[in-house]
Scaffold this active site. Structure first.
Site, short mmCIF file in Angstrom:
data_model
loop_
_atom_site.label_atom_id
_atom_site.label_comp_id
_atom_site.label_asym_id
_atom_site.label_seq_id
_atom_site.Cartn_x
_atom_site.Cartn_y
_atom_site.Cartn_z
N ARG A 105 0.83 -1.21 0.00
CA ARG A 105 0.00 0.00 0.00
C ARG A 105 0.86 1.25 0.00
O ARG A 105 1.90 1.31 0.65
CB ARG A 105 -0.89 0.02 1.23
CG ARG A 105 -1.76 1.28 1.31
CD ARG A 105 -2.68 1.27 2.50
NE ARG A 105 -1.95 1.59 3.73
CZ ARG A 105 -2.50 1.57 4.94
NH1 ARG A 105 -3.76 1.23 5.10
NH2 ARG A 105 -1.78 1.86 6.00
N CYS A 107 0.07 5.44 0.70
CA CYS A 107 -0.96 6.37 1.19
C CYS A 107 -0.39 7.77 1.05
O CYS A 107 0.69 8.06 1.59
CB CYS A 107 -1.32 6.06 2.64
SG CYS A 107 -2.69 7.07 3.24
#
Length: 128
Positions: A105, A107
């Protein structure tokens, strides 16, 4: 051969793009806003917006014949990283609920998201 993925269970694209493309071994979604595909509205809290964006992603990859467990990469765009902990809690619960491994991920905090949403999420899923 590239196949366009389109489902009524997620909001329609609001510009010159598609919900996702299926490349055979990969499905790549466009960024999903927290828009309810039926009402066209979105919730106000970061928790509810996070869940709605993830549910939209899920609907798109399911249309491609995949599941949450096929997601290998997410990119989360947030308007305010001060809300990261709340977003992260919902994100964690979502993957745990679907008994899926956590994907890689990124972000990123951004100045503005379309429709003044607090979050937008895109994913890459792999056919295993």
């Amino acid at each position: 051969m590239t196949k366009v993925i389109d489902t009524k269970k997620a909001p329609a694209a609001i510009g010159p793009y598609v919900q996702a493309v299926d490349l055979g071994s990969l499905v790549i979604t466009s960024g999903q806003l927290p828009v309810d595909p039926v009402s066209g509205e979105f919730p106000q809290s970061i928790a509810d917006q996070t869940r709605r964006s993830l549910d939209n992603v899920k609907a798109i990859i399911e249309e491609a014949g995949l599941s949450v467990s096929n997601i290998v990469k997410t990119t989360v765009f947030m308007k305010d990283l001060k809300e990261f902990a709340e977003m992260n809690s919902v994100y964690q619960d979502f993957f745990n609920e679907h008994k899926a491994s956590f994907p890689a991920r990124s972000c990123i905090e951004v100045a503005r998201i379309p429709k003044d949403a607090k979050i937008e999420i895109e994913v890459i899923a792999v056919r295993k």
